[in-house]
Write a protein that holds these residues in place. Structure first.
Motif, PDB file in Angstrom:
ATOM      1  N   UNK A   1     117.034  28.114 161.125  1.00 25.22           N
ATOM      2  CA  UNK A   1     116.664  28.279 159.781  1.00 25.22           C
ATOM      3  C   UNK A   1     117.493  27.370 159.616  1.00 25.22           C
ATOM      4  N   UNK A   2     116.822  27.057 157.882  1.00 29.54           N
ATOM      5  CA  UNK A   2     117.409  26.369 156.954  1.00 29.54           C
ATOM      6  C   UNK A   2     117.202  24.805 157.816  1.00 29.54           C
ATOM      7  N   UNK A   3     117.406  24.557 158.938  1.00 28.37           N
ATOM      8  CA  UNK A   3     117.146  22.664 158.924  1.00 28.37           C
ATOM      9  C   UNK A   3     115.829  22.809 159.706  1.00 28.37           C
ATOM     10  N   UNK A   4     114.836  21.560 159.445  1.00 31.19           N
ATOM     11  CA  UNK A   4     113.980  21.145 160.616  1.00 31.19           C
ATOM     12  C   UNK A   4     113.805  20.564 161.781  1.00 31.19           C
ATOM     13  N   UNK A   5     112.646  20.930 162.812  1.00 31.86           N
ATOM     14  CA  UNK A   5     113.464  20.147 163.981  1.00 31.86           C
ATOM     15  C   UNK A   5     113.698  19.570 164.401  1.00 31.86           C
ATOM     16  N   UNK A   6     115.314  19.759 165.533  1.00 28.74           N
ATOM     17  CA  UNK A   6     115.812  18.623 165.836  1.00 28.74           C
ATOM     18  C   UNK A   6     116.831  18.134 164.944  1.00 28.74           C
ATOM     19  N   UNK A   7     117.362  18.730 163.189  1.00 27.97           N
ATOM     20  CA  UNK A   7     118.358  18.503 162.503  1.00 27.97           C
ATOM     21  C   UNK A   7     119.401  18.168 163.391  1.00 27.97           C
ATOM     22  N   UNK A   8     119.780  19.333 163.810  1.00 27.43           N
ATOM     23  CA  UNK A   8     120.994  19.076 164.464  1.00 27.43           C
ATOM     24  C   UNK A   8     121.474  19.199 165.808  1.00 27.43           C
ATOM     25  N   UNK A   9     122.087  18.422 166.289  1.00 29.59           N
ATOM     26  CA  UNK A   9     123.267  17.769 168.355  1.00 29.59           C
ATOM     27  C   UNK A   9     123.330  17.617 168.172  1.00 29.59           C
TER      28      UNK A   9
END
Length: 414
Positions: free
Chosen positions: A321-329
């Protein structure tokens, strides 16, 4: 028939009955089982829809009870199901499911899901169920979607100075052959081999050599894997009590090596959830999960990626929650989630969630995984349990980058 619940024990003495029902009730001959476990096993047996009727009777003996059963097996061995779904990642989809039991053997089942819509997908499963003995299975799936993601997920920092996001098409073909048994009766254990065909490409970046775009990965990858799980949730989407545990390990040994940088590596991932219902209409869900990659080097195709909201994601794509899809990797992570569900009316839910995580490459080689979380997100939502599945609306916000996203879902996830 009434059962003396003060004893809550029964003894299975009838050889035929025990062998007939033990795969679902998990009862062996001359063993004792609590009435609670028996009741749970009976529900599991009926949920298979393999029987038109199931009657049982307890008769007391010196040690407890003898169990006598009478069953009428269903002659219906084929079903056709339809479903619809919409979410922010896959858009609209129509599911057509074909399921056939007893195709080649009296205890096998074959199922095919065809998903038509903005993103073409399919799932194929064939399973020979031998209960507590080693069962045999074959799975195949194809999955594709197009998503706008951060450029740094695929490119180095220097090459993204004038480029913030990429429109990337993600496609995955996965085939598995596995053996499955019941570990300590309640833990399905699966061991097998896996083939993947992964491809990531974008039309955002082109050149004279590649005028149609750039391909980041296009490889066949082969691995061995093991999975174990434990599930006592009373509801898949809105659990009020129970435990859910899942763990998986993959060793990726070979690749067609599109980028000429493959070396063998392994990925481990574990997820634990606990649901509790302290007062009527109010329930809490607590979740902790972690994953790491060993000897990954330049192999980032199956990194853990976080963002968005959803179920049944493939590979190592996960909600945050709080990020778009694939926002962190990254190749390692720890994550914690607390979720509140208030059912103010029947089938109507008000939801509130908070998740925290540390996500970075080689996270567990330092003490950073114990530090203050680097990523935080919150969510507020409403959901209604409709005849076609949950209708969900969620507002999510992250104070890290002061970003907010809305997510909308219609129907069962597939």
């Amino acid at each position: 028939h009434r059962v003396d619940r003060r004893q809550r024990q029964m003894c299975i003495r009838d050889r035929y009955t025990a062998s007939y029902i033990k795969s679902k009730l998990k009862i062996d001959q001359n063993t004792t089982v609590s009435f609670k476990d028996f009741n749970k096993g009976t529900n599991n047996l009926l949920a298979t829809n393999n029987f038109d009727s199931f009657f049982y009777e307890f008769k007391p003996n010196d040690d407890g009870y003898d169990l006598y059963t009478k069953t009428i097996e269903s002659k219906n061995d084929f079903s056709l199901r339809l479903a619809v779904h919409y979410d922010n990642l896959y858009d609209a989809g129509l599911l057509v499911n074909f399921t056939k039991k007893r195709l080649l053997f009296k205890n096998d089942v074959i199922a095919l899901d065809l998903i038509l819509g903005s993103s073409l997908r399919y799932k194929f499963n064939y399973f020979i169920d031998k209960g507590e003995y080693w069962s045999v299975g074959l799975n195949s799936r194809y999955n594709e979607f197009t998503e706008s993601i951060k450029a740094v997920s695929f490119l180095d920092v220097n090459s993204t100075q004038n480029l913030n996001r990429l429109s990337v098409k993600y496609s995955d073909l996965t085939n598995q052959f596995f053996l499955q048994t019941q570990f300590r009766k309640d833990f399905p254990l699966r061991l097998g081999v896996e083939h993947k065909k992964l491809k990531f490409n974008t039309t955002t970046i082109s050149s004279n050599i590649n005028p149609e775009g750039t391909t980041f990965e296009d490889s066949h990858i082969y691995s061995v894997f093991g999975e174990i799980s434990f599930d006592t949730f009373d509801n898949l989407y809105f659990p009020t009590k129970g435990v859910l545990f899942k763990a998986k390990a993959n060793y990726y040994a070979f690749s067609s090596n599109y980028n000429n940088n493959f070396t063998p590596y392994s990925i481990y991932d574990a997820d634990f959830s606990y649901a509790v219902n302290p007062i009527k209409k109010l329930s809490f869900l607590f979740n902790a999960s972690a994953g790491l990659t060993l000897k990954a080097r330049n192999n980032s195709a199956l990194n853990f990626t976080f963002g968005g909201f959803g179920h049944n994601f493939i590979n190592n794509i996960k909600s945050f929650y709080g990020y778009d899809y694939s926002g962190i990797s990254a190749n390692s992570y720890v994550k914690f989630l607390t979720h509140l569900d208030y059912q103010f009316l029947k089938k109507h839910h008000l939801l509130a969630s908070v998740n925290y995580a540390n996500i970075e490459d080689e996270l567990f080689k330092s003490s950073n995984w114990l530090s203050v979380p680097d990523y935080t997100g919150y969510a507020l939502g409403y959901s209604y349990e409709s005849i076609i599945g949950p209708l969900e609306l969620k507002y999510t916000y992250s104070p890290d980058q002061k970003t907010q996203y809305w997510f909308f879902n219609i129907g069962f996830w597939f």
